[in-house]
Design a protein around this motif. Structure first.
Motif, short mmCIF file in Angstrom:
data_model
loop_
_atom_site.label_atom_id
_atom_site.label_comp_id
_atom_site.label_asym_id
_atom_site.label_seq_id
_atom_site.Cartn_x
_atom_site.Cartn_y
_atom_site.Cartn_z
N ALA A 160 0.85 -1.19 0.00
CA ALA A 160 0.00 0.00 0.00
C ALA A 160 0.89 1.24 0.00
O ALA A 160 0.64 2.22 -0.72
N ALA A 161 1.93 1.20 0.78
CA ALA A 161 2.85 2.34 0.86
C ALA A 161 3.57 2.55 -0.47
O ALA A 161 3.68 3.68 -0.96
N LEU A 162 4.02 1.46 -1.06
CA LEU A 162 4.68 1.54 -2.36
C LEU A 162 3.74 2.19 -3.37
O LEU A 162 4.11 3.09 -4.13
N HIS A 163 2.50 1.71 -3.35
CA HIS A 163 1.50 2.23 -4.27
C HIS A 163 1.31 3.74 -4.06
O HIS A 163 1.28 4.51 -5.02
N GLY A 164 1.21 4.12 -2.80
CA GLY A 164 1.02 5.54 -2.49
C GLY A 164 2.14 6.41 -3.02
O GLY A 164 1.94 7.57 -3.37
N ALA A 165 3.33 5.84 -3.08
CA ALA A 165 4.48 6.61 -3.55
C ALA A 165 4.53 6.71 -5.07
O ALA A 165 4.85 7.75 -5.62
N VAL A 166 4.19 5.64 -5.75
CA VAL A 166 4.44 5.61 -7.20
C VAL A 166 3.19 5.43 -8.06
O VAL A 166 3.29 5.20 -9.26
N TRP A 167 1.99 5.52 -7.47
CA TRP A 167 0.78 5.23 -8.25
C TRP A 167 0.75 6.07 -9.51
O TRP A 167 1.28 7.18 -9.57
N SER A 168 0.07 5.51 -10.51
CA SER A 168 -0.02 6.18 -11.79
C SER A 168 -1.18 5.54 -12.56
O SER A 168 -1.30 4.32 -12.59
N GLY A 169 -2.03 6.35 -13.13
CA GLY A 169 -3.16 5.80 -13.89
C GLY A 169 -4.29 5.36 -12.99
O GLY A 169 -4.28 5.58 -11.77
N GLY A 185 -1.40 -0.13 -16.36
CA GLY A 185 -1.97 -0.92 -15.29
C GLY A 185 -0.99 -1.48 -14.30
O GLY A 185 -1.19 -2.57 -13.79
N GLN A 186 0.08 -0.78 -14.03
CA GLN A 186 1.02 -1.35 -13.07
C GLN A 186 0.72 -0.93 -11.63
O GLN A 186 0.61 -1.76 -10.75
N PHE A 187 0.56 0.37 -11.44
CA PHE A 187 0.23 0.87 -10.11
C PHE A 187 -1.03 1.71 -10.17
O PHE A 187 -1.08 2.80 -9.63
N GLU A 188 -2.02 1.22 -10.90
CA GLU A 188 -3.18 2.07 -11.11
C GLU A 188 -4.05 2.19 -9.86
O GLU A 188 -4.13 1.27 -9.05
N HIS A 189 -4.66 3.34 -9.73
CA HIS A 189 -5.47 3.61 -8.55
C HIS A 189 -6.92 3.83 -8.95
O HIS A 189 -7.22 4.69 -9.77
N THR A 190 -7.81 3.03 -8.37
CA THR A 190 -9.22 3.20 -8.68
C THR A 190 -9.94 3.63 -7.42
O THR A 190 -9.82 3.00 -6.38
N LEU A 191 -10.65 4.72 -7.55
CA LEU A 191 -11.36 5.27 -6.40
C LEU A 191 -12.81 5.48 -6.80
O LEU A 191 -13.10 6.15 -7.79
N HIS A 232 2.79 -5.93 -10.40
CA HIS A 232 1.57 -5.15 -10.53
C HIS A 232 1.04 -4.95 -9.13
O HIS A 232 0.83 -5.89 -8.39
N SER A 233 0.84 -3.71 -8.75
CA SER A 233 0.35 -3.45 -7.41
C SER A 233 -0.64 -2.31 -7.44
O SER A 233 -0.35 -1.17 -7.13
N GLY A 234 -1.84 -2.64 -7.86
CA GLY A 234 -2.90 -1.64 -7.96
C GLY A 234 -3.61 -1.47 -6.64
O GLY A 234 -3.40 -2.23 -5.69
N MET A 235 -4.47 -0.46 -6.60
CA MET A 235 -5.26 -0.25 -5.39
C MET A 235 -6.67 0.15 -5.79
O MET A 235 -6.86 0.91 -6.74
N VAL A 236 -7.64 -0.42 -5.07
CA VAL A 236 -9.03 -0.02 -5.28
C VAL A 236 -9.59 0.41 -3.94
O VAL A 236 -9.49 -0.30 -2.95
N GLU A 237 -10.18 1.61 -3.93
CA GLU A 237 -10.85 2.09 -2.72
C GLU A 237 -12.30 2.42 -3.07
O GLU A 237 -12.57 3.05 -4.09
N ILE A 238 -13.18 1.96 -2.23
CA ILE A 238 -14.59 2.21 -2.48
C ILE A 238 -15.22 2.85 -1.24
O ILE A 238 -15.02 2.37 -0.13
N LYS A 289 -7.38 -3.93 -2.02
CA LYS A 289 -8.74 -3.53 -2.36
C LYS A 289 -9.55 -3.45 -1.08
O LYS A 289 -9.61 -4.43 -0.33
N ARG A 290 -10.17 -2.31 -0.87
CA ARG A 290 -10.95 -2.19 0.36
C ARG A 290 -12.10 -1.21 0.17
O ARG A 290 -11.98 -0.23 -0.56
N ALA A 291 -13.19 -1.53 0.84
CA ALA A 291 -14.36 -0.66 0.76
C ALA A 291 -14.80 -0.29 2.16
O ALA A 291 -14.57 -1.04 3.11
N ILE A 292 -15.46 0.86 2.25
CA ILE A 292 -16.12 1.19 3.49
C ILE A 292 -17.60 1.38 3.18
O ILE A 292 -17.95 2.06 2.21
N ALA A 293 -18.44 0.70 3.96
CA ALA A 293 -19.88 0.76 3.71
C ALA A 293 -20.56 1.41 4.92
O ALA A 293 -20.45 0.91 6.04
#
Ligand SMILES: Nc1ncnc2c1ncn2[C@@H]1O[C@H](COP(=O)(O)OP(=O)(O)OP(=O)(O)O)[C@@H](O)[C@H]1O
Ligand SMILES: [Mg+2]
Lengths: 239, 444
Positions: free
Chosen positions: B152-161, B189-195, B221-227, B253-257
């Motif tokens: 998650a930390a790596l993603h936060g540093a280098v996310w793209s797309g 699609g390597q460090f893509e971030h979906t929100l 590949h280390s993407g992240m999905v936040e919902i 991948k994590r969601a908050i409901a």
């Protein structure tokens, strides 16, 4: 002409010899009964003819419409028009009866629209409308499983049908249905080998021949009256 | 193990990425903070062996990665699969990273028009950062903070797309939104971030990935999905992953409901060398619900380490975690199902169900349920089964004219059908074809 011919078949299962040289032949459009005590090898014979890899053919041959099919894999035997109605049909979770049969029919060169028609008609005929969209045999009662086997036969319209105890555990009405379904198939040319313990189904469906299997051998072969003789006297008399 | 000295990740690199993208200052600061956290955090202490992941050897900013130049560069297996699936030329190219897909561009535009008319924001992440900085800032990496784990930390540093989706209050988006190639090529699609942010009472279905194999030269590949599903919102997130077999696929991948909201995760994992994926839902408000449906198909040499988590923090919340794993050849499949029920989550209901089907004697599987329940007024259950395809079933189907590969794939399809049913039709059909091909190959 014999459409299926079994010659001197010797079969073992898990190293144990079960059939000790069985010979019989089936005629087009006729019903043949196969009777015999529990454990005599009736199901074994049916599995061996259908090509179950666990039932090893040590010697002997099987001919289907004149062709030696002893080494042919089971799915190809089915595609040539051989059908096995199971004594204990297994349940296959997640696979719908319709979906499965459609695939089977396509493999047997049944066009899709023809399949749709046959399937609907067969469901109706066997009073199985409620089961048509269910998963294959999953949670079916004993009698429902037997009807499902017959339904599959009706849709696939085989040249030879080996029916392993289609009458066991079914109620009177279902028995009548199943019997008339088999009769219709025979009338349209299917050669039937009907494995049964009860002459009752044979009342509806007079067989051309009755074979008695005992300890892995055909010990007697005669007309329909043989079934009643067995019913009266048991298997002792034919041994 | 990772080298302690110089990684390829430096403050200068992060500054360069951020500058190049013309990002606001706060984003650069967050990237740098993530980098510091990344350096402190240890590698995951469980699951597959990640010692081959060399952080020094990864190109973090994909602009600098050369795309695949021609067909000959693609692994033979992938080329064959494309052919057998009968994919159109343009689609094959896009999947191979050979170019953008024209057709999907058109589809994308018309969908875009339709949803924009409803006030929905559906944009590449970079654009959203420019067009809606406050919205992004309020939610970006709030559901999964960089402290959560090393990747998650790596993603936060280098996310793209990646993609940003915002659905206004009460709006129901009818068509599933998909990340089309236009978006994917931006980050390869390597460090893509979906929100995804769904305002109260809204609903949306998002689909990511595809079932045809996707080739990339990049090994990590280390993407992240936040919902974020606000009160009464409904979000469904479907992922199909079929990366080429050189890829380490380590996602968050994590969601908050919130109260009355529902979040569904549907995941299909086929490809990669190693996958670690544990979609989670935080049930934060009364009556929130989550379903987590996962299926995986692991083959020779793969280790698919999957899981699902439901964290019940509010009363009357409910969760259902279901997995179906199929393992063929010398592969390993793990499922980690975790239920946490907090003391205040009275009346919570949770159910974990995992089944595995082993297709070969060398196949390995493990199911690791964790039920951490901190109050008495709950209903929780757990079931796990491991089975093999029976000869009896196989012969039954073959006695009706199905060949062994068809019979096998029908049985396997039946086994995964509780999940496959939930996958959009076109994908399910293609998945079926893939399974069949795989059995045809294995059986020969
Ligand atoms: N898979 C198997 N493994 C071991 N023994 C077997 C197997 N299948 C059949 N047998 C044995 O072969 C013999 C014949 O069995 P089969 O099922 O053919 O009898 P059957 O005549 O059909 O009997 P029933 O009337 O009870 O159905 C029995 O002794 C049975 O135990
Ligand atoms: Mg029997």
């Amino acid at each position: 002409m014999a459409i299926l011919e079994v010659k001197d078949l010797v079969v073992s299962v898990e190293g144990k010899r079960i059939l000790n040289g069985v010979s019989l032949s089936l005629e087009e459009g006729k019903v043949h009964a196969l009777m015999g005590p529990n454990g005599s090898g009736k199901s074994t014979l049916a599995f061996a003819i259908a090509g179950h890899p666990g039932y090893v053919i040590e010697s002997g041959r099987i001919f289907f419409v004149g062709e030696d099919i002893t080494e042919v894999p089971p799915h190809e035997r089915a595609r040539k028009g051989l059908f096995l109605g199971f004594q204990y049909p297994p349940e296959v979770e997640g696979v719908r009866l319709r979906e499965f049969l459609r695939l089977a029919a396509a493999n047997c060169q049944e066009p899709f629209c023809e399949f749709q028609k046959l399937y609907r008609e067969a469901l109706e005929y066997l009073h199985m409308e409620d089961l048509g969209e269910r998963e294959l045999n999953v949670g079916f009662s004993g009698g429902e499983k037997k009807r499902s086997e017959l339904l599959q036969m009706r849709v696939l319209r085989p040249k030879v049908a080996l029916l392993d105890e289609p009458d066991s555990g079914v109620d009177v009405d279902a028995l009548r249905l199943i019997a008339s379904g088999i009769e219709e198939a025979a009338r349209s040319g299917t050669a039937v080998l009907l494995i049964t313990h009860y002459p009752r189904i044979l009342e509806y469906l007079p067989p051309a021949k009755v074979f008695i299997l005992d300890e892995g051998r055909v010990v007697k072969e005669d007309g329909p009256e043989l079934a009643w003789e067995i019913e009266r006297t048991g298997y002792e008399a034919v041994r | 193990m990772m080298r302690r000295t110089r990684t390829g990740l430096t403050v200068e690199l992060i500054e360069e990425i951020s500058h190049e993208k013309g990002e606001p200052k706060w984003m650069l600061e967050r990237r740098l903070r993530s980098l510091r956290i990344f350096e402190k955090l240890p590698m995951p202490r469980f699951g597959p062996d990640l010692s081959e992941v060399d952080f020094a050897d990864i190109s973090y900013y994909l602009r600098t990665v050369e795309p695949v130049q021609n067909w000959d560069e693609l692994p033979e297996e992938i080329r064959r699969t494309f052919e057998e699936l009968g994919l159109p030329e343009a689609e094959r190219k896009a999947l191979a990273g050979l170019g953008a897909q024209v057709d999907s561009e058109v589809v994308y535009r018309s969908i875009l028009q339709e949803v924009r008319a409803q006030g929905v924001i559906f944009e590449p992440m970079e654009e959203a950062l420019r067009n809606h900085p406050e919205l992004v800032r309020a939610h970006f990496m709030k559901v999964i903070p960089p402290e959560d784990n090393k990747f998650a930390a790596l993603h936060g540093a280098v996310w793209s797309g990646g993609t940003f989706v915002w659905v206004p209050e009460g709006v129901e988006v009818e068509i599933p939104l998909q990340a089309y190639f236009r978006m994917q090529t931006q980050g390869v699609g390597q460090f893509e971030h979906t929100l995804i942010v769904a305002e109260p009472g809204s609903s949306v279905h998002y689909i990511e990935g595809c079932s045809a194999p996707r080739y990339t030269r990049v090994a990590l590949h280390s993407g992240m999905v936040e919902i974020v599903a606000k009160e009464g919102a409904h979000v469904r997130f479907t992922t199909i992953q079929n990366w080429s077999r050189n890829v380490y696929n380590l996602n968050n991948k994590r969601a908050i409901a919130y109260a009355g909201a529902a979040v569904d995760w549907v995941s299909g994992s086929l490809g990669s060398k190693v996958t670690m994926l544990y979609p989670s839902t935080i049930l934060a408000g009364k009556g929130a619900k989550t379903e987590n449906l996962s299926f995986s198909f692991s083959r020779d040499g793969q280790w698919l380490d999957l899981g699902a988590r439901a964290l019940h923090f509010a009363p009357d919340t409910s969760s259902r975690l279901v997995s179906r794993s199929v393992v063929q050849g010398k592969a390993k499949s793990v499922f980690r199902g975790k239920l946490y029920v907090a003391p205040e989550a009275r009346g919570a209901k949770g159910h974990v169900e995992c089944s595995t089907l082993l297709l070969s004697p060398e196949a390995e599987t493990e199911t690791i349920p964790t039920l951490d329940v901190r109050n008495d007024e709950v209903e929780v259950g757990h079931e796990a089964t491991v089975g093999r395809v029976s000869w009896e079933q196989l012969f039954y189907l073959m006695s009706r004219g199905l060949d062994e590969a068809e019979a096998m794939s029908l049985i396997v399809n039946g086994f995964v059908s509780p999940i496959l049913r939930e996958i959009p039709f076109e994908y399910a059909v293609e998945l079926r074809r893939l399974l069949e091909m795989s059995f045809a190959e294995a059986i020969g």
